[in-house]
Design a protein around this motif. Structure first.
Motif, PDB file in Angstrom:
ATOM      1  N   GLN A   4       0.898  -1.030   0.148  1.00 36.30           N
ATOM      2  CA  GLN A   4      -0.090  -0.067   0.026  1.00 36.30           C
ATOM      3  C   GLN A   4       1.032   1.374  -0.031  1.00 36.30           C
ATOM      4  O   GLN A   4       0.649   2.107  -0.756  1.00 36.30           O
ATOM      5  CB  GLN A   4      -0.992  -0.143   1.175  1.00 36.30           C
ATOM      6  N   VAL A   5       1.824   1.294   0.877  1.00 36.17           N
ATOM      7  CA  VAL A   5       2.721   2.450   0.875  1.00 36.17           C
ATOM      8  C   VAL A   5       4.061   2.200   0.975  1.00 36.17           C
ATOM      9  O   VAL A   5       4.752   1.335   1.785  1.00 36.17           O
ATOM     10  CB  VAL A   5       2.336   3.220   2.321  1.00 36.17           C
ATOM     11  N   GLY A   6       4.928   2.485  -0.209  1.00 43.12           N
ATOM     12  CA  GLY A   6       6.168   2.108  -0.157  1.00 43.12           C
ATOM     13  C   GLY A   6       6.963   3.386   0.379  1.00 43.12           C
ATOM     14  O   GLY A   6       6.845   4.744   0.097  1.00 43.12           O
ATOM     15  N   ILE A   7       8.081   3.203   1.280  1.00 47.82           N
ATOM     16  CA  ILE A   7       8.705   4.134   1.890  1.00 47.82           C
ATOM     17  C   ILE A   7      10.216   3.883   1.521  1.00 47.82           C
ATOM     18  O   ILE A   7      10.691   2.783   1.831  1.00 47.82           O
ATOM     19  CB  ILE A   7       8.554   4.018   3.470  1.00 47.82           C
ATOM     20  N   ILE A   8      10.786   5.035   1.076  1.00 41.92           N
ATOM     21  CA  ILE A   8      12.312   5.095   0.562  1.00 41.92           C
ATOM     22  C   ILE A   8      12.796   5.580   1.816  1.00 41.92           C
ATOM     23  O   ILE A   8      12.531   6.887   2.236  1.00 41.92           O
ATOM     24  CB  ILE A   8      12.211   6.063  -0.401  1.00 41.92           C
ATOM     25  N   GLY A   9      13.804   4.667   2.613  1.00 40.90           N
ATOM     26  CA  GLY A   9      14.859   5.500   3.666  1.00 40.90           C
ATOM     27  C   GLY A   9      14.190   4.697   4.773  1.00 40.90           C
ATOM     28  O   GLY A   9      13.240   4.696   5.598  1.00 40.90           O
ATOM     29  N   GLY A  10      15.138   4.030   5.556  1.00 46.79           N
ATOM     30  CA  GLY A  10      14.925   3.330   6.895  1.00 46.79           C
ATOM     31  C   GLY A  10      15.566   4.162   7.997  1.00 46.79           C
ATOM     32  O   GLY A  10      16.257   3.473   8.935  1.00 46.79           O
ATOM     33  N   GLY A  11      15.725   5.411   8.229  1.00 49.79           N
ATOM     34  CA  GLY A  11      15.955   6.308   9.044  1.00 49.79           C
ATOM     35  C   GLY A  11      14.712   6.296  10.077  1.00 49.79           C
ATOM     36  O   GLY A  11      13.641   5.786   9.741  1.00 49.79           O
ATOM     37  N   PRO A  12      14.844   7.235  10.991  1.00 48.04           N
ATOM     38  CA  PRO A  12      13.686   7.460  11.844  1.00 48.04           C
ATOM     39  C   PRO A  12      12.377   7.759  11.493  1.00 48.04           C
ATOM     40  O   PRO A  12      11.251   7.205  11.862  1.00 48.04           O
ATOM     41  CB  PRO A  12      14.215   8.361  12.880  1.00 48.04           C
ATOM     42  N   SER A  13      12.201   8.583  10.407  1.00 46.15           N
ATOM     43  CA  SER A  13      11.123   8.941   9.939  1.00 46.15           C
ATOM     44  C   SER A  13      10.203   7.817   9.184  1.00 46.15           C
ATOM     45  O   SER A  13       9.199   7.602   9.075  1.00 46.15           O
ATOM     46  CB  SER A  13      11.151  10.088   8.798  1.00 46.15           C
ATOM     47  N   GLY A  14      11.222   6.889   8.211  1.00 44.55           N
ATOM     48  CA  GLY A  14      10.516   5.926   7.468  1.00 44.55           C
ATOM     49  C   GLY A  14      10.121   4.767   8.602  1.00 44.55           C
ATOM     50  O   GLY A  14       9.194   4.239   8.518  1.00 44.55           O
ATOM     51  N   LEU A  15      10.973   4.555   9.400  1.00 47.14           N
ATOM     52  CA  LEU A  15      10.515   3.466  10.403  1.00 47.14           C
ATOM     53  C   LEU A  15       9.376   3.711  11.208  1.00 47.14           C
ATOM     54  O   LEU A  15       8.478   2.844  11.744  1.00 47.14           O
ATOM     55  CB  LEU A  15      11.892   3.149  11.416  1.00 47.14           C
ATOM     56  N   LEU A  16       9.351   4.914  11.794  1.00 48.47           N
ATOM     57  CA  LEU A  16       8.174   5.363  12.465  1.00 48.47           C
ATOM     58  C   LEU A  16       6.894   5.291  11.636  1.00 48.47           C
ATOM     59  O   LEU A  16       5.905   4.864  12.260  1.00 48.47           O
ATOM     60  CB  LEU A  16       8.481   6.815  13.185  1.00 48.47           C
ATOM     61  N   LEU A  17       7.155   5.961  10.425  1.00 47.61           N
ATOM     62  CA  LEU A  17       5.710   5.827   9.788  1.00 47.61           C
ATOM     63  C   LEU A  17       5.318   4.308   9.485  1.00 47.61           C
ATOM     64  O   LEU A  17       4.236   3.893   9.498  1.00 47.61           O
ATOM     65  CB  LEU A  17       5.940   6.601   8.375  1.00 47.61           C
ATOM     66  N   SER A  18       6.289   3.597   9.123  1.00 48.61           N
ATOM     67  CA  SER A  18       5.852   1.982   8.765  1.00 48.61           C
ATOM     68  C   SER A  18       5.294   1.380   9.983  1.00 48.61           C
ATOM     69  O   SER A  18       4.598   0.543   9.836  1.00 48.61           O
ATOM     70  CB  SER A  18       7.202   1.597   8.582  1.00 48.61           C
ATOM     71  N   GLN A  19       6.255   1.608  11.175  1.00 50.58           N
ATOM     72  CA  GLN A  19       5.429   1.080  12.531  1.00 50.58           C
ATOM     73  C   GLN A  19       3.841   1.648  12.815  1.00 50.58           C
ATOM     74  O   GLN A  19       3.197   0.733  13.111  1.00 50.58           O
ATOM     75  CB  GLN A  19       6.466   1.377  13.812  1.00 50.58           C
ATOM     76  N   LEU A  20       3.593   2.746  12.604  1.00 48.63           N
ATOM     77  CA  LEU A  20       2.484   3.317  12.861  1.00 48.63           C
ATOM     78  C   LEU A  20       1.421   2.798  11.866  1.00 48.63           C
ATOM     79  O   LEU A  20       0.336   2.414  12.513  1.00 48.63           O
ATOM     80  CB  LEU A  20       2.611   4.927  13.066  1.00 48.63           C
ATOM     81  N   LEU A  21       1.859   2.846  10.852  1.00 49.11           N
ATOM     82  CA  LEU A  21       0.839   2.521   9.612  1.00 49.11           C
ATOM     83  C   LEU A  21       0.363   0.907  10.008  1.00 49.11           C
ATOM     84  O   LEU A  21      -0.598   0.341  10.068  1.00 49.11           O
ATOM     85  CB  LEU A  21       1.022   2.515   8.305  1.00 49.11           C
ATOM     86  N   HIS A  22       1.444  -0.011  10.505  1.00 47.76           N
ATOM     87  CA  HIS A  22       1.387  -1.579  10.535  1.00 47.76           C
ATOM     88  C   HIS A  22       0.200  -1.462  11.665  1.00 47.76           C
ATOM     89  O   HIS A  22      -0.595  -2.390  11.589  1.00 47.76           O
ATOM     90  CB  HIS A  22       2.676  -1.995  10.984  1.00 47.76           C
ATOM     91  N   ARG A  23       0.390  -0.676  12.877  1.00 54.20           N
ATOM     92  CA  ARG A  23      -0.612  -0.871  13.805  1.00 54.20           C
ATOM     93  C   ARG A  23      -1.964  -0.621  13.700  1.00 54.20           C
ATOM     94  O   ARG A  23      -2.958  -0.842  14.184  1.00 54.20           O
ATOM     95  CB  ARG A  23      -0.072   0.188  15.011  1.00 54.20           C
ATOM     96  N   ARG A  24      -2.129   0.313  12.406  1.00 53.40           N
ATOM     97  CA  ARG A  24      -3.507   0.337  11.834  1.00 53.40           C
ATOM     98  C   ARG A  24      -3.856  -0.637  10.651  1.00 53.40           C
ATOM     99  O   ARG A  24      -4.691  -0.286   9.854  1.00 53.40           O
ATOM    100  CB  ARG A  24      -3.644   1.976  11.382  1.00 53.40           C
TER     101      ARG A  24
END
Ligand SMILES: Cc1cc2nc3c(=O)[nH]c(=O)nc-3n(C[C@H](O)[C@H](O)[C@H](O)COP(=O)(O)OP(=O)(O)OC[C@H]3O[C@@H](n4cnc5c(N)ncnc54)[C@H](O)[C@@H]3O)c2cc1C
Length: 390
Positions: A4-24
């Motif tokens: 659904q959402v492709g994220i470029i970059g595994g720094g704090p921004s990318g990881l936090l967004l990925s984790q928050l979206l996963h929880r939803r």
């Protein structure tokens, strides 16, 4: 592959967004150019504002931060041989900041993504976003000889200042704003007890200095150096001699020094791109803006982007409500510019500029004198330092 959402970059921004979206219940794939070890070796931010900490808790990754992070009720500004305290808690009606290293929170986010079985691809070479203006964007990357394609609903560029996302937007579609400062911060990390339990920002005729920390046993010290300088010119002993010269006597005498375990120079820059969206691509964090580290806004501003984007994507997927996505850039930028204003003000207040005249120096001195003579002026500083409302 599809997500659904492709994220470029595994720094704090990318990881936090990925984790928050996963929880939803929203799927993501994170593509990170470097190895995990490399990302975790970068020593950067350490001061987290209240709303950042709240987002970490919402992502269910705040447990170690709450246990090991240090709550700071205030900080000091040193000038003219004395240090004065800014009482954040008293000036903001109870708000504080948390000192917890970016490295640690990145580690917590990696662990949470691993535990949840999140797809996080390290060493993804040549990542490219495609067809961003179409309804069907996709990402490609290379892993060895193979080129992999990931079809996405949306792509989020969390790949920092030097990433590929921002470069993928046609130049005529955006406007950029930039100020490059003629100096950098030479930072040293040591495994020693910090000289002060609270940060000390120092203005001195030889240049700015900062006594910061990451934990009760890990100190982070900085001195302002010319942009052309190199870490090779600064053996540990010379660094600490210079740092001591820029601090009030009581502080420099109390300082315990030790061998550096990391030493680097960070240039100071203010940068913003407008808008932070192009078609199906959204920019977040350092991919969209850089703030000078004075005032500790960079990571905190990245987190406010993530807050807006996370809620916008949840509204899209849960209610087919796209108002948050449509207004993302405008809302994120409003807060980015407030962070820029504050970092610019702190930078101008505390650094020595190569071309500064005696007039400029008097203005700096007067600004500091005014600050500590007015409860209202101090309250403005404190309100910005703990983070403006989202
Ligand atoms: C010395 C220093 C001190 C700081 N102190 C503070 C502070 O106290 N408080 C604060 O709030 N902020 C501070 N900051 C700023 C803060 O570190 C950054 O704002 C923060 O790292 C931004 O996170 P990010 O995830 O947006 O970007 P980054 O941390 O830059 O992460 C981007 C990721 O994308 C990856 N990437 C890049 N290009 C590609 C590509 N083409 N393909 C795939 N992946 C890619 C990178 O490897 C990286 O892992 C400081 C910064 C510095 C340098």
């Amino acid at each position: 592959m599809r997500t659904q959402v492709g994220i470029i970059g595994g720094g704090p921004s990318g990881l936090l967004l990925s984790q928050l979206l996963h929880r939803r219940g929203i799927e993501t794939v994170v593509l990170e150019k470097h190895s995990r070890e490399y990302v975790l070796e970068r020593i950067r931010a350490g001061v987290l504002e209240h709303s950042f900490a709240e987002l970490m808790r919402e992502a269910q990754v705040g447990e170690r931060m709450d246990r090991e992070g240090q709550i700071h009720d205030g900080f000091y500004i040193a000038h003219g041989g004395i240090k004065k305290r800014v009482d954040l808690r008293a000036l903001t009606g109870g708000k504080t900041v948390i000192v917890y290293g970016q490295t640690e929170l990145t580690r917590d986010l990696y662990e949470a993504r691993d535990q949840a079985g999140g797809i996080l691809i390290h060493n993804a070479a040549d990542v490219k976003p495609h067809d961003l203006a179409s309804p069907h964007p996709y990402l490609t990357y290379r892993l060895g000889e193979e080129t992999v394609r990931i079809d996405c609903d949306y792509i989020v560029g969390c790949d920092g200042f030097h990433g590929v996302s921002r470069q993928s937007i046609p130049k005529e579609k955006v406007r950029t704003f930039e100020r490059v400062y003629p100096f950098g911060w030479l930072g040293v990390l040591t495994r020693t007890e910090p000289v002060s339990p609270e940060l000390i920002y120092a203005r001195h005729e030889r240049g700015f200095a900062l006594c910061s920390l990451r934990s009760p046993t890990l100190s982070r010290y900085y001195i302002q150096v010319p942009l052309s300088d190199s870490v090779d010119n600064w053996p540990d002993e010379q660094f600490f001699d210079e740092l001591r010269r820029r601090l009030p006597a009581g502080v420099s005498e109390a300082m315990i020094t030790g061998p550096s375990i990391e030493k680097s120079i960070a240039p100071l820059r203010s940068f913003v791109i407008e808008p932070m969206r192009f078609g199906k691509l959204f920019l977040a964090g350092d991919a969209g803006h850089i703030l000078p580290p004075t005032g500790a806004r960079g990571l905190n501003t990245a987190a406010s982007d993530i807050h807006y984007l996370y809620h916008a994507l949840v509204d899209h997927y849960s209610q087919r409500d796209d108002r948050g996505l449509e207004s993302y850039s405008q809302r994120a930028l409003a807060r980015v510019w407030k962070g820029q204003r504050f970092s610019w003000w702190m930078t101008n207040l505390l650094h020595r500029f190569p071309d500064s005249s005696p007039f400029d120096e008097r203005i700096q001195e007067t600004e500091l004198a005014y600050l500590f003579s007015s409860e209202k002026a101090l309250a403005l500083l404190a309100e910005n330092y703990v983070g403006l409302p989202l």
